[in-house]
Design an enzyme around this catalytic site. Structure first.
Site, PDB file in Angstrom:
ATOM      1  N   LYS A 139       0.861  -1.188   0.000  1.00 50.37           N
ATOM      2  CA  LYS A 139       0.000   0.000   0.000  1.00 50.37           C
ATOM      3  C   LYS A 139       0.889   1.227   0.000  1.00 50.37           C
ATOM      4  O   LYS A 139       1.740   1.393   0.869  1.00 50.37           O
ATOM      5  CB  LYS A 139      -0.930   0.060   1.209  1.00 50.37           C
ATOM      6  CG  LYS A 139      -1.988   1.172   1.046  1.00 50.37           C
ATOM      7  CD  LYS A 139      -2.654   1.560   2.344  1.00 50.37           C
ATOM      8  CE  LYS A 139      -1.899   2.635   3.102  1.00 50.37           C
ATOM      9  NZ  LYS A 139      -1.903   3.963   2.423  1.00 50.37           N
ATOM     10  N   GLU A 169       9.590   0.769  11.023  1.00 50.31           N
ATOM     11  CA  GLU A 169      10.589   1.844  11.028  1.00 50.31           C
ATOM     12  C   GLU A 169       9.813   3.136  11.227  1.00 50.31           C
ATOM     13  O   GLU A 169       9.029   3.539  10.380  1.00 50.31           O
ATOM     14  CB  GLU A 169      11.370   1.856   9.719  1.00 50.31           C
ATOM     15  CG  GLU A 169      12.619   2.725   9.777  1.00 50.31           C
ATOM     16  CD  GLU A 169      12.366   4.119   9.229  1.00 50.31           C
ATOM     17  OE1 GLU A 169      12.134   5.050  10.056  1.00 50.31           O
ATOM     18  OE2 GLU A 169      12.388   4.277   8.002  1.00 50.31           O
ATOM     19  N   CYS A 205      13.216  10.776   7.776  1.00 44.99           N
ATOM     20  CA  CYS A 205      13.161  10.271   9.148  1.00 44.99           C
ATOM     21  C   CYS A 205      14.485  10.423   9.879  1.00 44.99           C
ATOM     22  O   CYS A 205      14.513  10.443  11.111  1.00 44.99           O
ATOM     23  CB  CYS A 205      12.706   8.811   9.156  1.00 44.99           C
ATOM     24  SG  CYS A 205      13.693   7.753   8.079  1.00 44.99           S
ATOM     25  N   GLU A 258       9.113  14.934  16.338  1.00 42.97           N
ATOM     26  CA  GLU A 258       9.530  14.969  14.944  1.00 42.97           C
ATOM     27  C   GLU A 258       8.652  15.956  14.175  1.00 42.97           C
ATOM     28  O   GLU A 258       7.431  15.827  14.157  1.00 42.97           O
ATOM     29  CB  GLU A 258       9.414  13.567  14.332  1.00 42.97           C
ATOM     30  CG  GLU A 258       9.987  13.466  12.935  1.00 42.97           C
ATOM     31  CD  GLU A 258       9.981  12.050  12.407  1.00 42.97           C
ATOM     32  OE1 GLU A 258      10.964  11.651  11.749  1.00 42.97           O
ATOM     33  OE2 GLU A 258       8.993  11.321  12.646  1.00 42.97           O
TER      34      GLU A 258
END
Length: 485
Positions: free
Chosen positions: A176, A252, A286, A384
């Site tokens: 996906k 992750e 990331c 983040e």
């Protein structure tokens, strides 16, 4: 409609098909805010179709020679390299990556597939004669149908990291894509057919997380799922995987990566590295260098070099190939970054550079931003942001630097700049992160090294020498034999 020749349908069983009921979602060009295309949005029935296609393909695919699977992966890597410019341009249109940045990710994806193809040839089981009268074998066998959910920030790399080792190991795969960046993956689906992959081995679905992502995480025929994205969504996937059939999960989940700059560092190179690490892909990586800690004695000198490096690039519409910083991926991400800028100012931190929207209001552009004197409990310090926003605080000595670097629940990447080899080794060992760069430019990684996080940055690893093995089950088989002649 602009981009009407772009593939937008679901890729199931080596064919492009519309979603059930014609369901779609819109995609806009983040540089211009103009409509780009409407993309097919997979529904539960579409997910079931893709899983059934993968299930049907599995017996034949898993029984193929390793060399045949490796050859197909290598061929796909060549086709991706061949169409690199097209893929880079498409990534710029869908999520705003500058051409050179996107072109670099194409090369990384192709390199990963070549590495995985080589590993596919060398994946072996083990044997034991440790017990008299028994020959014991450790067989490595594929899970069956597996799934991957990939993010929008570097979609070409993430697709390669999921389909490469999973299919190389003999599994069949359902992917996906992110609803922010599905187009490059669907373009690569054409190359999957051209490379010669049989129908059903790799299936790629555009769709929304609460519908298609949920269906994959809960699907009873899927035996492993790999996800790259936010920690919040990762937790949900792990819960759904456990509540359904206890499928294996790898995650992750992003980071808040620190850089320690010691007083003996090459200050100019450290500053360039910090700027590269937060501005690449508009901070939407990331492993972005979002927390910079500088030893107190070099603060002023470093800050001058850091500001110069942060303002050396060119911001704008990524249709211009000379652009080095593009927009945020969409309005949602743009608004999120602006919210963090507001919270940073309200926290009492000092804005050393930037701090707002860039340009005349067209496109989702954010100024390169540096905050200093940031409270350790401020949201911009702890969360983040996924934008071109860095904090830059100071530390006293080695112990203090390690303390502030590790003061986070995330641990994906960390960096250190120093000319002292002994210190570099000590600090690299002490940093709580899955990868550590020492005097490296930005965030450095290699296909032959494992990539993943400590703490809440994830479970499991991508890349490295064991990546194909991670997509295989272990089966112990015991043969009795007569020890006497």
């Amino acid at each position: 409609m602009p981009g009407s020749n772009i593939e937008t349908r679901l890729f199931i069983n080596n064919e492009f098909v519309e979603a059930k009921g014609g369901a779609t979602f819109p995609l806009h060009n983040p540089s211009t805010e103009e409509p780009l295309v409407d993309v097919s949005a997979a529904q539960l029935e579409d997910v079931n179709r893709a899983v059934d296609a993968a299930d049907t393909a599995f017996p034949s695919w898993s029984s193929r020679r390793h060399s045949e699977r490796a050859a197909l992966l290598y061929k796909l890597s060549e086709l991706i390299e061949r169409d690199g410019d097209l893929l880079a341009e498409l990534q710029g249109k869908e999520m705003g990556a500058p051409f050179n940045t996107a072109r670099h990710t194409v090369g990384q994806a192709a390199d990963s597939l070549r590495h995985i193809a080589a590993l596919t040839l060398t994946t072996l089981g083990e044997s034991s004669l440790n017990t008299p009268g028994t020959l014991a074998l450790d067989l490595r066998q594929p899970f069956g149908v597996v799934a991957g959910i990939i993010p929008w920030n570097v979609p070409i790399i993430m697709l390669a990291w999921k389909i490469g080792p999973a299919s190389g190991a003999g599994n069949t795969v359902v992917i996906k894509t992110s609803e922010k960046a599905p187009l490059t993956s669907l373009q690569i689906a054409k190359l999957i057919v051209e490379a010669g992959f049989p129908p059903g081995v790799i299936n790629i679905l555009g769709g929304l997380g609460p519908v298609a992502g949920k269906a994959l995480a809960e699907h009873m025929k899927i035996r492993k799922i790999a996800f790259t994205g936010s920690a919040r969504t990762g937790r949900l996937i792990q819960q759904m995987a456990a509540a359904s059939n206890l499928k294996a999960v790898s995650l992750e989940l992003g980071g808040k990566s620190p850089m320690l700059v010691f007083e003996d560092a090459d200050i100019k190179q450290a500053a360039i590295s910090c700027a590269t690490g937060i501005l690449a892909n508009s901070g939407q990586i990331c492993v972005a260098t979002s927390r910079v800690y500088v030893q107190e004695s070099i603060r002023e000198e470093f800050m001058r070099a850091y500001k110069a490096a942060m303002t050396a690039g060119k911001i704008g519409d990524v249709a211009d190939r000379s652009i080095t910083q593009g927009p945020q991926a969409d309005k949602i991400q743009f608004d999120t970054v602006l919210r963090y800028l507001k919270e940073g100012k309200e926290s009492g931190a000092k804005v050393e550079l930037g701090g707002g929207r860039y340009g005349d209001g067209k496109g989702y552009f954010v100024e390169p931003t540096i905050f200093t004197d940031v409270p350790e409990d401020a949201s911009i310090h702890r969360e983040e942001i996924f934008g071109p926003v860095a904090i830059c605080n100071t530390f006293k000595d080695e112990a203090d630097g390690i303390r502030v670097a590790n003061d986070t629940e995330q641990g994906l990447y960390a960096s250190v700049f120093t000319q002292d080899v002994d210190r570099a080794i000590r600090v690299a060992k002490a940093l709580e992160a899955g990868s550590v760069g020492v005097n490296q430019m930005g965030f450095y990684m290699q296909s032959d090294m494992p990539f993943g996080g400590y703490k809440q940055s994830g479970i499991g690893r991508e890349n490295g020498s064991k990546i194909v093995d991670s997509w295989l089950e272990h089966k112990a088989v015991y043969f009795k034999y007569n020890v006497q002649t």
